[in-house]
Design an enzyme around this catalytic site. Structure first.
Site, mmCIF file in Angstrom:
data_model
loop_
_atom_site.group_PDB
_atom_site.id
_atom_site.type_symbol
_atom_site.label_atom_id
_atom_site.label_comp_id
_atom_site.label_asym_id
_atom_site.label_seq_id
_atom_site.Cartn_x
_atom_site.Cartn_y
_atom_site.Cartn_z
ATOM 1 N N ARG A 53 -0.379 1.816 -6.075
ATOM 2 C CA ARG A 53 0.505 1.661 -4.924
ATOM 3 C C ARG A 53 1.624 0.694 -5.312
ATOM 4 O O ARG A 53 1.613 0.122 -6.387
ATOM 5 C CB ARG A 53 -0.241 1.245 -3.628
ATOM 6 C CG ARG A 53 -1.462 0.406 -3.746
ATOM 7 C CD ARG A 53 -1.256 -1.005 -4.177
ATOM 8 N NE ARG A 53 -0.156 -1.656 -3.494
ATOM 9 C CZ ARG A 53 0.558 -2.628 -3.987
ATOM 10 N NH1 ARG A 53 0.302 -3.092 -5.215
ATOM 11 N NH2 ARG A 53 1.546 -3.191 -3.335
ATOM 12 N N GLY A 54 2.572 0.541 -4.374
ATOM 13 C CA GLY A 54 3.767 -0.254 -4.691
ATOM 14 C C GLY A 54 4.845 0.704 -5.178
ATOM 15 O O GLY A 54 4.598 1.540 -6.064
ATOM 16 N N ALA A 55 6.058 0.572 -4.602
ATOM 17 C CA ALA A 55 7.090 1.597 -4.777
ATOM 18 C C ALA A 55 7.388 1.970 -6.235
ATOM 19 O O ALA A 55 7.323 3.156 -6.602
ATOM 20 C CB ALA A 55 8.347 1.161 -4.041
ATOM 21 N N ARG A 89 3.163 10.181 -0.540
ATOM 22 C CA ARG A 89 3.448 9.039 0.351
ATOM 23 C C ARG A 89 4.879 9.196 0.863
ATOM 24 O O ARG A 89 5.759 9.588 0.102
ATOM 25 C CB ARG A 89 3.314 7.691 -0.385
ATOM 26 C CG ARG A 89 1.961 7.434 -0.991
ATOM 27 C CD ARG A 89 1.131 6.283 -0.526
ATOM 28 N NE ARG A 89 1.457 5.357 0.463
ATOM 29 C CZ ARG A 89 1.396 4.024 0.296
ATOM 30 N NH1 ARG A 89 1.092 3.525 -0.882
ATOM 31 N NH2 ARG A 89 1.629 3.209 1.302
ATOM 32 N N GLN A 191 -3.048 -6.622 0.529
ATOM 33 C CA GLN A 191 -2.496 -6.591 -0.838
ATOM 34 C C GLN A 191 -2.137 -7.990 -1.340
ATOM 35 O O GLN A 191 -2.152 -8.247 -2.536
ATOM 36 C CB GLN A 191 -1.240 -5.699 -0.885
ATOM 37 C CG GLN A 191 -1.516 -4.216 -0.739
ATOM 38 C CD GLN A 191 -1.352 -3.758 0.694
ATOM 39 O OE1 GLN A 191 -1.622 -4.500 1.633
ATOM 40 N NE2 GLN A 191 -0.914 -2.530 0.881
ATOM 41 N N ASP A 232 10.422 -0.943 -0.148
ATOM 42 C CA ASP A 232 10.006 0.443 -0.376
ATOM 43 C C ASP A 232 11.162 1.423 -0.246
ATOM 44 O O ASP A 232 11.138 2.498 -0.832
ATOM 45 C CB ASP A 232 8.874 0.816 0.582
ATOM 46 C CG ASP A 232 7.614 0.077 0.176
ATOM 47 O OD1 ASP A 232 7.451 -1.088 0.597
ATOM 48 O OD2 ASP A 232 6.835 0.628 -0.616
ATOM 49 N N ASN A 242 9.918 -2.442 4.194
ATOM 50 C CA ASN A 242 8.902 -3.063 3.322
ATOM 51 C C ASN A 242 7.624 -3.183 4.145
ATOM 52 O O ASN A 242 7.589 -2.814 5.330
ATOM 53 C CB ASN A 242 9.391 -4.432 2.814
ATOM 54 C CG ASN A 242 8.493 -4.979 1.710
ATOM 55 O OD1 ASN A 242 8.157 -4.260 0.762
ATOM 56 N ND2 ASN A 242 8.064 -6.216 1.823
ATOM 57 N N LYS A 243 6.582 -3.692 3.523
ATOM 58 C CA LYS A 243 5.265 -3.767 4.159
ATOM 59 C C LYS A 243 5.341 -4.386 5.553
ATOM 60 O O LYS A 243 6.066 -5.345 5.768
ATOM 61 C CB LYS A 243 4.334 -4.576 3.245
ATOM 62 C CG LYS A 243 2.903 -4.714 3.724
ATOM 63 C CD LYS A 243 2.222 -3.402 3.997
ATOM 64 C CE LYS A 243 2.182 -2.452 2.833
ATOM 65 N NZ LYS A 243 1.764 -1.078 3.172
HETATM 66 O O1 MRU Z 1 1.486 0.379 0.940
HETATM 67 P P1 MRU Z 1 1.850 -0.240 -0.387
HETATM 68 O O2 MRU Z 1 0.822 -1.181 -0.904
HETATM 69 O O3 MRU Z 1 2.275 0.805 -1.402
HETATM 70 O O4 MRU Z 1 3.139 -1.101 -0.019
HETATM 71 C C1 MRU Z 1 3.772 -1.831 -1.026
HETATM 72 C C2 MRU Z 1 4.846 -2.703 -0.529
HETATM 73 O O5 MRU Z 1 5.198 -2.708 0.633
HETATM 74 C C3 MRU Z 1 5.556 -3.540 -1.538
HETATM 75 O O6 MRU Z 1 5.990 -4.732 -0.960
HETATM 76 C C4 MRU Z 1 6.770 -2.758 -2.023
HETATM 77 O O7 MRU Z 1 6.389 -1.507 -2.516
HETATM 78 C C5 MRU Z 1 7.513 -3.497 -3.047
HETATM 79 S S1 MRU Z 1 6.789 -3.186 -4.603
HETATM 80 C C6 MRU Z 1 7.409 -3.961 -5.869
#
Ligand code: MRU
Length: 342
Positions: A53-55, A89, A191, A232, A242-243
């Site tokens: 996970r993470g963009a 996603r 996370q 994201d 973002n999250k």
């Molecule tokens: O749902 P996730 O864990 O994929 O969400 C990730 C985030 O929101 C991160 O902050 C974002 O992707 C930045 S990653 C370098």
């Protein structure tokens, strides 16, 4: 970055098996495990199920997975796999940029080796961008005390290597500085508590996990010098998805005069998306709110229910921070100052 002193990437091409290798992030911090697969469907599932996970890591994983799909069958690459990956996603736009890059490469009818090279170049470019952004962020943070607050995991696990938000922190630490990080636990999937704090510990960076609700109070007490988060998807007007919880951080930051930076590579920018209102927000399963898993005192994994049976939840995974609430957005080309209104 390092795990017990050994260098890893969150996802990479595994030469020995000719497949994709990724770190199984759902097991962290209790178990460090890498998974290898030569099957494009397994790789798609790794994104969907948030093993990866993470963009930026999502984008790189999709690029590698699509190279496998090309190797398997060139017709179904176009008729099935591109849409299969695009549906894994919805919010992180890096996924769509990676699929577009692999589609463009495939349209020139390359060899499998050329498709693998394209995926590798995509992942390497993310890592270079992170390094460059980290150098710039380290300079921006180089004045005064560095008590930095971050949210979610915008670290190397989320971004192949270095991280986006964490890259500046790692650059400072490697230069012998002593940054300190407040890590928001980041409900519901934690996370921050599970991944960011583990990463920072592995790199010897001092940090404390705190409940998400503690962030505004720490700012009110003057104990936060800067907030640094990832993204994201960034709309053309500079609004940032973002999250979930990032938007409320931005409100508190404004109130208390704390600078807030978003660090994200150009693959997180979506110029086709006019404003934050146009960004699709992923709605996730109630169980992420109503249940929790972790180790008991005997070291066994347990999944428990927190909420009363039958209670329903609301679980948007992301929110949108208006550009006006931010001090700046850093990508690999510089500080995006044209949009800074704060
Ligand atoms: O749902 P996730 O864990 O994929 O969400 C990730 C985030 O929101 C991160 O902050 C974002 O992707 C930045 S990653 C370098």
């Amino acid at each position: 970055m390092r795990v017990n002193g050994t260098q890893y990437r969150a996802v990479n091409w595994h030469l020995e098996s000719g497949g994709v290798q990724w770190i199984e992030q759902r097991m962290l911090p209790h178990e460090f495990k890498q998974v290898v697969s030569c099957t494009p469907e397994d790789v798609a599932i790794s994104i969907e199920s948030m093993q990866v996970r993470g963009a930026p890591s999502i984008g790189a994983t999709a690029a590698y997975g699509l190279a496998l799909a090309w190797q398997e069958d060139r017709e179904t690459f176009f008729s099935h796999w591109l849409s299969r990956y695009r549906s894994t996603r919805p919010t992180a736009v890096n996924l769509f940029h990676a699929c577009n890059a692999m589609q463009e490469c495939a349209e020139s009818n390359p060899t499998t080796a050329q498709m693998i090279d394209r995926a590798q170049a995509y992942a390497d470019a993310e890592v270079s961008a992170n390094q460059r952004m980290g150098e710039m962020m380290a300079e921006l943070l180089a004045v005064g005390e560095r008590r930095i607050l971050t949210h979610c995991n915008a670290g190397w696990l989320a971004a192949v290597d270095w991280g986006t938000a964490t890259s500046g922190i790692y650059h400072l630490a490697q230069a012998g500085e002593k940054p300190f990080v407040w890590v928001d636990e980041t409900r519901p999937r934690l996370q921050g508590a599970r991944l960011t704090a583990w990463e920072l510990n592995q790199e010897g960076v001092d940090c404390r996990i705190q409940a998400d609700g503690a962030a505004a109070w720490m700012m009110a007490q003057g104990k936060v010098d800067a907030i640094v988060v990832g993204a994201d998807r960034i709309a053309a007007n500079g609004d940032v998805a973002n999250k979930i919880g990032t938007y409320s951080l931005s409100l508190a930051a404004r109130e208390h005069g704390v600078p807030m930076y978003v660090v994200a590579p150009s693959t997180t920018f979506d110029t086709a998306c006019p404003t934050g209102k146009d960004i699709p927000i992923e709605q996730r399963d109630d169980n992420e709110i109503c249940r929790m898993d972790g180790l008991n005192r005997e070291g066994e994994t347990h999944d428990i229910r927190i909420a009363a049976a039958g209670v329903e939840a609301n679980n948007p995974a992301f929110d949108v921070t208006p550009n006006a609430n931010l001090t700046g957005i850093v990508n690999e080309h510089g500080l995006w100052s044209a949009l800074i209104n704060a």
